[in-house]
Structures are given as C-alpha cells and as structure tokens.
Write a protein that holds these residues in place. Structure first.
Motif, PDB file in Angstrom:
ATOM      1  N   VAL A   7       0.857  -1.189   0.000  1.00 20.75           N
ATOM      2  CA  VAL A   7       0.000   0.000   0.000  1.00 20.75           C
ATOM      3  C   VAL A   7       0.894   1.239   0.000  1.00 20.75           C
ATOM      4  O   VAL A   7       1.859   1.328   0.781  1.00 20.75           O
ATOM      5  N   PHE A   8       0.565   2.202  -0.900  1.00 24.06           N
ATOM      6  CA  PHE A   8       1.297   3.470  -0.993  1.00 24.06           C
ATOM      7  C   PHE A   8       0.333   4.610  -0.681  1.00 24.06           C
ATOM      8  O   PHE A   8      -0.861   4.543  -1.012  1.00 24.06           O
ATOM      9  N   ASP A   9       0.879   5.691  -0.056  1.00 22.72           N
ATOM     10  CA  ASP A   9       0.024   6.837   0.242  1.00 22.72           C
ATOM     11  C   ASP A   9       0.025   7.813  -0.921  1.00 22.72           C
ATOM     12  O   ASP A   9       0.606   7.538  -1.986  1.00 22.72           O
ATOM     13  N   GLY A  10      -0.595   8.968  -0.725  1.00 20.38           N
ATOM     14  CA  GLY A  10      -0.708   9.944  -1.798  1.00 20.38           C
ATOM     15  C   GLY A  10       0.622  10.534  -2.216  1.00 20.38           C
ATOM     16  O   GLY A  10       0.743  11.103  -3.313  1.00 20.38           O
ATOM     17  N   ASP A  11       1.653  10.444  -1.366  1.00 17.59           N
ATOM     18  CA  ASP A  11       2.990  10.944  -1.714  1.00 17.59           C
ATOM     19  C   ASP A  11       3.849   9.855  -2.349  1.00 17.59           C
ATOM     20  O   ASP A  11       5.072  10.019  -2.478  1.00 17.59           O
ATOM     21  N   LEU A  12       3.233   8.755  -2.712  1.00 16.08           N
ATOM     22  CA  LEU A  12       3.903   7.624  -3.359  1.00 16.08           C
ATOM     23  C   LEU A  12       4.958   7.005  -2.443  1.00 16.08           C
ATOM     24  O   LEU A  12       6.029   6.573  -2.878  1.00 16.08           O
ATOM     25  N   ARG A  13       4.638   6.939  -1.136  1.00 18.03           N
ATOM     26  CA  ARG A  13       5.518   6.297  -0.166  1.00 18.03           C
ATOM     27  C   ARG A  13       4.854   5.021   0.353  1.00 18.03           C
ATOM     28  O   ARG A  13       3.641   4.974   0.542  1.00 18.03           O
ATOM     29  N   LEU A  14       5.689   4.004   0.563  1.00 20.38           N
ATOM     30  CA  LEU A  14       5.198   2.718   1.045  1.00 20.38           C
ATOM     31  C   LEU A  14       4.764   2.854   2.495  1.00 20.38           C
ATOM     32  O   LEU A  14       5.536   3.297   3.350  1.00 20.38           O
ATOM     33  N   ILE A  15       3.509   2.481   2.765  1.00 21.31           N
ATOM     34  CA  ILE A  15       3.027   2.545   4.145  1.00 21.31           C
ATOM     35  C   ILE A  15       2.673   1.156   4.678  1.00 21.31           C
ATOM     36  O   ILE A  15       2.439   0.997   5.880  1.00 21.31           O
ATOM     37  N   PHE A  16       2.627   0.148   3.767  1.00 20.65           N
ATOM     38  CA  PHE A  16       2.384  -1.215   4.241  1.00 20.65           C
ATOM     39  C   PHE A  16       2.820  -2.199   3.156  1.00 20.65           C
ATOM     40  O   PHE A  16       2.601  -1.974   1.970  1.00 20.65           O
ATOM     41  N   ILE A  17       3.438  -3.288   3.593  1.00 17.00           N
ATOM     42  CA  ILE A  17       3.749  -4.411   2.694  1.00 17.00           C
ATOM     43  C   ILE A  17       3.811  -5.670   3.537  1.00 17.00           C
ATOM     44  O   ILE A  17       4.380  -5.669   4.641  1.00 17.00           O
ATOM     45  N   ASN A  18       3.203  -6.736   3.083  1.00 22.68           N
ATOM     46  CA  ASN A  18       3.229  -7.978   3.862  1.00 22.68           C
ATOM     47  C   ASN A  18       4.378  -8.870   3.396  1.00 22.68           C
ATOM     48  O   ASN A  18       5.026  -8.618   2.368  1.00 22.68           O
ATOM     49  N   GLN A  19       4.611  -9.916   4.176  1.00 21.13           N
ATOM     50  CA  GLN A  19       5.750 -10.790   3.899  1.00 21.13           C
ATOM     51  C   GLN A  19       5.589 -11.525   2.564  1.00 21.13           C
ATOM     52  O   GLN A  19       6.575 -11.795   1.870  1.00 21.13           O
ATOM     53  N   ALA A  20       4.344 -11.842   2.189  1.00 17.74           N
ATOM     54  CA  ALA A  20       4.118 -12.545   0.917  1.00 17.74           C
ATOM     55  C   ALA A  20       4.602 -11.701  -0.254  1.00 17.74           C
ATOM     56  O   ALA A  20       5.199 -12.213  -1.216  1.00 17.74           O
ATOM     57  N   ALA A  21       4.385 -10.367  -0.181  1.00 16.24           N
ATOM     58  CA  ALA A  21       4.840  -9.487  -1.259  1.00 16.24           C
ATOM     59  C   ALA A  21       6.358  -9.376  -1.257  1.00 16.24           C
ATOM     60  O   ALA A  21       7.005  -9.346  -2.318  1.00 16.24           O
ATOM     61  N   ILE A  22       6.966  -9.290  -0.054  1.00 19.85           N
ATOM     62  CA  ILE A  22       8.428  -9.208   0.039  1.00 19.85           C
ATOM     63  C   ILE A  22       9.071 -10.445  -0.581  1.00 19.85           C
ATOM     64  O   ILE A  22      10.038 -10.351  -1.347  1.00 19.85           O
ATOM     65  N   ASP A  23       8.511 -11.622  -0.259  1.00 24.55           N
ATOM     66  CA  ASP A  23       9.077 -12.872  -0.793  1.00 24.55           C
ATOM     67  C   ASP A  23       8.874 -12.978  -2.305  1.00 24.55           C
ATOM     68  O   ASP A  23       9.785 -13.385  -3.035  1.00 24.55           O
ATOM     69  N   LEU A  24       7.671 -12.633  -2.779  1.00 24.63           N
ATOM     70  CA  LEU A  24       7.381 -12.774  -4.209  1.00 24.63           C
ATOM     71  C   LEU A  24       8.238 -11.830  -5.041  1.00 24.63           C
ATOM     72  O   LEU A  24       8.768 -12.215  -6.087  1.00 24.63           O
ATOM     73  N   LEU A  25       8.396 -10.577  -4.565  1.00 31.09           N
ATOM     74  CA  LEU A  25       9.161  -9.581  -5.319  1.00 31.09           C
ATOM     75  C   LEU A  25      10.647  -9.621  -4.999  1.00 31.09           C
ATOM     76  O   LEU A  25      11.429  -8.889  -5.619  1.00 31.09           O
ATOM     77  N   GLU A  26      11.031 -10.470  -4.024  1.00 30.61           N
ATOM     78  CA  GLU A  26      12.436 -10.601  -3.606  1.00 30.61           C
ATOM     79  C   GLU A  26      13.023  -9.231  -3.255  1.00 30.61           C
ATOM     80  O   GLU A  26      14.096  -8.824  -3.723  1.00 30.61           O
ATOM     81  N   LEU A  27      12.293  -8.503  -2.403  1.00 30.91           N
ATOM     82  CA  LEU A  27      12.710  -7.156  -2.021  1.00 30.91           C
ATOM     83  C   LEU A  27      13.808  -7.210  -0.967  1.00 30.91           C
ATOM     84  O   LEU A  27      13.721  -7.975   0.010  1.00 30.91           O
ATOM     85  N   PRO A  28      14.839  -6.394  -1.130  1.00 31.41           N
ATOM     86  CA  PRO A  28      15.834  -6.274  -0.052  1.00 31.41           C
ATOM     87  C   PRO A  28      15.198  -5.538   1.135  1.00 31.41           C
ATOM     88  O   PRO A  28      14.178  -4.861   0.997  1.00 31.41           O
ATOM     89  N   GLU A  29      15.813  -5.653   2.269  1.00 29.44           N
ATOM     90  CA  GLU A  29      15.225  -5.123   3.504  1.00 29.44           C
ATOM     91  C   GLU A  29      14.984  -3.625   3.433  1.00 29.44           C
ATOM     92  O   GLU A  29      13.960  -3.123   3.892  1.00 29.44           O
ATOM     93  N   GLU A  30      15.905  -2.867   2.791  1.00 30.49           N
ATOM     94  CA  GLU A  30      15.771  -1.412   2.768  1.00 30.49           C
ATOM     95  C   GLU A  30      14.590  -0.948   1.920  1.00 30.49           C
ATOM     96  O   GLU A  30      14.036   0.127   2.151  1.00 30.49           O
ATOM     97  N   LEU A  31      14.196  -1.760   0.920  1.00 30.49           N
ATOM     98  CA  LEU A  31      13.056  -1.370   0.081  1.00 30.49           C
ATOM     99  C   LEU A  31      11.729  -1.774   0.695  1.00 30.49           C
ATOM    100  O   LEU A  31      10.674  -1.338   0.231  1.00 30.49           O
ATOM    101  N   ALA A  32      11.775  -2.600   1.714  1.00 27.80           N
ATOM    102  CA  ALA A  32      10.542  -3.042   2.358  1.00 27.80           C
ATOM    103  C   ALA A  32      10.222  -2.216   3.597  1.00 27.80           C
ATOM    104  O   ALA A  32       9.273  -2.512   4.322  1.00 27.80           O
ATOM    105  N   GLU A  33      11.006  -1.146   3.821  1.00 26.92           N
ATOM    106  CA  GLU A  33      10.790  -0.328   5.012  1.00 26.92           C
ATOM    107  C   GLU A  33       9.685   0.697   4.778  1.00 26.92           C
ATOM    108  O   GLU A  33       9.441   1.134   3.648  1.00 26.92           O
ATOM    109  N   TYR A  34       9.066   1.099   5.878  1.00 27.02           N
ATOM    110  CA  TYR A  34       8.018   2.125   5.846  1.00 27.02           C
ATOM    111  C   TYR A  34       8.593   3.421   5.293  1.00 27.02           C
ATOM    112  O   TYR A  34       9.665   3.860   5.675  1.00 27.02           O
ATOM    113  N   GLY A  35       7.886   4.040   4.340  1.00 26.49           N
ATOM    114  CA  GLY A  35       8.296   5.321   3.785  1.00 26.49           C
ATOM    115  C   GLY A  35       9.110   5.215   2.513  1.00 26.49           C
ATOM    116  O   GLY A  35       9.487   6.241   1.928  1.00 26.49           O
ATOM    117  N   THR A  36       9.407   3.985   2.049  1.00 24.93           N
ATOM    118  CA  THR A  36      10.161   3.832   0.802  1.00 24.93           C
ATOM    119  C   THR A  36       9.380   4.439  -0.355  1.00 24.93           C
ATOM    120  O   THR A  36       8.172   4.208  -0.504  1.00 24.93           O
TER     121      THR A  36
END
Length: 480
Positions: A7-36
C-alpha cells in the motif's frame, strides 16, 4: 498462502507491505521499510525483468499517472507476476501481486496440446466433426469439408443429421448422439451424398465427451468412406456364389434339356399327326399345342443361356430391339399381374436406337424385374392386411441418351429396406419370405446387364423401388 499486498500513500511512499509481497518480489530489507518511495521500489522490479530498465522513466511516469492498473510481467527467473492496482480515497493506492506462473504454464501447455491435436485432426484422412449435445455441428476437419465439397463456414451450425442420407436418418438417430458414461461410443454404417453427387457408404464412430458429472457436453464423430470396401466384399460374395452356381449349371442344364427335348419332340409329333385334320376340335387342340411348343422352346433357350450367363460378356452379342423386348417381357407376365390387380405402364419414345444385347437375355432381365415388382407389391399388401389394398402399379420409362438407353422400372411395393439395399444383387440373397424365392433373379439381372457393359442401380422412391438400367446403344460397339 496469504495474498501479496503493498500500500502506498498519496505521496507515493510505502506505508504497508506484507511478507508474501516481500518474498514474491524478492525485495531487499531497505526497500521493504516504511516510507520507501515508489520509484526505487519499481526500479528494483525493472532490474528483475518487469520492464526494460532503459525505459524506466517513461514506464514510471505511466504508472504514476494511471490510478487503476492491471498488468503482468515475467521476471528474469521465469516467474510470471500479475499486478493489480486500485486507488484509495486518500490519493494513495493498494497493489495486489499474484504469482500466475503455473497458470500461464498450464495455459501454454494446453495451447500447445490443442495445436498438436488440431494438426493431427486436420491431417487425418478420416472425416472428423464435433457437435453440441443437440446435434449442431461445431467443428469439421479438412477431410470432412473435402467429402462434402464445401467449406467450414457452410457446415458449422448445421444439424449433423443433414450429412446423413434422408432414408437413413431415422435409423442413424436411433444410435447416434445417445452416448452415456456407461456406453460413450457408438458405431454404425450409413449412406451419405458426397459433394460431387455420388452416393457413398460411411462407417462412423461416435463418442460422447462427458464432464466430471457424467453429462454429455459434446460429441465427436470419426467417419471413413467404406464404399470401395463394401463393393469389394460384395464382389467376393458374388464371385463365390457364382462359382458354386457355375459348378451346378452344367448338371442342371443337362438334366433339364433332356426332358425338355423329349417333350418338344412329343408335341411336334402330335402336331404332325394333326396337320391333315380339319376337325374344329382338333384345330383348337393344335393351336394350344403350338403355344405349348413355343413355351417349351423358350424354356430350352433359357436353360441354354444359364451357362452362358455365368460367363457372360459383351462379346458375341448383336443389336437388339429394346422396345420389342420390353413388350414381349410384359406380355409374358401380364396375365398374372392382371389377376393380382397390377397395372403395367410403358412410356418410351417412338424411335429408339438398338442396344447391344441378346434378345433372350434381355427378356430374362425385364421378366425378372417385373416378377420382383410383382412380389414386392404382394408383400406390401400382406403387411397392410385388413386395409383396402391400393391397385398395384409398375411403370417402365425409357429415355434415349447420347450413347445409351436409360430404363427405369418403378413399383409401388413399399421399397427395399435401406440396410439391405447394397446386397440386393448378391446371388442367393432375397428379401422374400422363406420358400418364395431363391435370391437368383436380381443377381442374374445384374450379371447380364454388366456383361453388356451396362449398369443397374437400385434406389427407393416415395412408394416403392426404382431399378435404373443404362444399356449402351449398338452403334457404340460398331453394330450399326
């Protein structure tokens, strides 16, 4: 497995991501942080094959400017991910990621299978068609189109029954399109008109396609043309029967000729003794004896032609007066036909070319056809016992062609059963009751006509059978 959600807010910042999305997209830890920010988030996906990195800026602007988006991308490792983005009331958006790799592989495998199946079906010499449970054609292969002499667009949507000969449809309907989970296949042979107008025999195997509940969802029918096979089998049967008949003929002609010759000589002696008498009673008896002698001579001619029939061919025949032969043949059976209320009508042109043939053999042809019509009409009357029988009718229609004479002999005796019509000329085959016929009459007719390089076919009309003969005119063989 939980759904992959970001989920992204109106400023195009990440405000929520679940573990299933992190695993599927193979996101590094820094890209899965709040506010990315969304831009590095998408760039990571581009590096893994979501789209061309060189087109990143253009693709980024497109995605930012499209509130609602649905797309798919295949990662470098072959994984296919479906992306569905929907807007939120606060100006942001929620993104659902779904791994559809197995689904797409299954679809691709199914498509390859269908292509292979279609290739196999199209290359088959057999006619293949599919139809809905109510018998409407949904698919035909190239062989089916070729047989029908038309294209797919003209066949798809038609009732499958339209491809069956009119007289066989009820018979076929009793077997076709009735498959169940216990009996999914049916086989039958029937007639069909080929695109060029020739009547052919088809052997058809019908299979019901069932769903998991055992309900019929489709029928597939595979047919092959067996006309030539049936003709060959008929010729083998005929040759075998004729071989037996040939072995019998020598003894039969010998045994019959002796008493016929003796009877003829006896009648001739009586006539010689009566020549000088002027007694009216003797004169009347002499007239009757002359008729008897004529019949005995004809019987002798028929017996003498029995052996020649077995080896009949066109050589040695002369030109024959067909109109006179037909009249004579009718006269020979007219008395019995009249007794049974059967009319014989002859329609022929005033001038006919002579045909190639032998007078006695052609008389055998027409007397047998008339006798066959006579028997059919009487048999039809027995079936209608209790009802007032219609008057019997036999029509002989003669037409002059350029190189042949066509003769059609039609009766109102109910016709020939469709399942035996192809065997009607086989020796020893008969549709009459036991004891009423030996099954040799029509085989004699067939042998004589084909021996004269002519043809004969049997079909059914509205009220009875039709025998159509084509006899070559004598001038074609150099007789005129």
């Amino acid at each position: 497995m939980s759904r992959a959600v970001a989920v992204f807010d109106g400023d195009l910042r990440l405000i929520f991501i679940n573990q299933a999305a992190i695993d599927l997209l193979e996101l590094p830890e820094e890209l899965a942080e709040y506010g990315t920010l969304m831009k590095p988030f998408l760039f990571h996906q581009a590096k893994h094959g979501a789209f061309d990195v060189n087109d990143f800026e253009e693709e980024y602007r497109r995605r930012v400017g499209t509130p609602r988006l649905q797309t798919e991308f295949t990662r470098n490792d072959g994984t296919t991910v479906r992306v569905q983005r929907d807007p939120l009331d606060n100006g942001g958006f929620v993104v659902l990621y779904t791994d559809v790799t197995e689904q797409r592989r299954a679809e691709a495998a199914l498509q390859r299978s269908e292509l292979r199946y279609r290739s196999i079906v199209e290359d088959q010499a057999e006619q293949i068609l599919r139809c809905s449970p109510d018998g409407i054609i949904t698919f035909v292969n190239a062989a089916c189109c070729q047989f029908q002499g038309t294209g797919r667009v003209d066949l798809i949507g038609l009732p499958a029954a339209n491809l069956v000969h009119d007289e066989d449809r009820d018979h076929v309907a009793a077997f076709f399109f009735r498959g169940t989970h216990r009996h999914p296949t049916r086989e039958i042979e029937h007639r069909a008109w080929r695109g060029d107008g020739e009547l052919r025999w088809l052997h058809r195997r019908d299979r019901a396609i069932l769903n998991n509940e055992g309900e019929v969802v489709e029928f597939q029918s595979v047919a092959r043309d067996v006309t030539d096979i049936r003709n060959a089998e008929s010729q083998v049967r005929q040759a075998s029967a004729l071989a037996i008949l040939g072995q019998m003929s020598a003894g039969v002609t010998h045994e019959l000729n002796q008493p016929l010759n003796a009877a003829s000589m006896g009648v001739q002696n009586l006539l010689m003794q009566m020549e000088e008498s002027s007694d009216p009673v003797v004169t009347a008896r002499r007239d009757k004896l002359e008729k008897v002698l004529g019949r005995l001579r004809r019987m002798g001619e028929i017996v003498n032609h029995l052996r020649s029939f077995i080896q009949s061919n066109a050589h040695g025949h002369a030109c024959a007066d067909l109109a006179g032969i037909i009249e004579t043949s009718v006269d020979l059976v007219r008395h019995q036909l009249t007794i049974d209320d059967i009319d014989v009508r002859i329609a022929a042109p005033s001038s006919l070319s002579p045909v190639l043939g032998d007078k006695v053999q052609l008389e055998i042809v027409f007397t047998n056809l008339l006798s066959n019509a006579h028997a059919a009409i009487l048999r039809q009357r027995r079936k209608q016992a209790g009802a007032a029988p219609p008057r019997g009718a036999v029509d002989i229609v003669v037409d002059q062609r350029s190189d042949a004479v066509e003769i059609r002999v039609t009766d109102n005796g109910g016709g020939i059963p469709p399942d035996v019509i192809d065997r009607i000329f086989d020796p020893f085959f008969t549709t009459q009751e036991i004891g009423r016929g030996m099954g040799l009459g029509l085989s004699l007719v067939y042998r004589i006509v084909t021996g004269l390089k002519g043809s004969i076919i049997a079909t059914n009309a509205a009220e009875g059978a039709v025998f159509t003969l084509m006899l070559p005119i004598a001038e074609e063989e150099g007789w005129i």
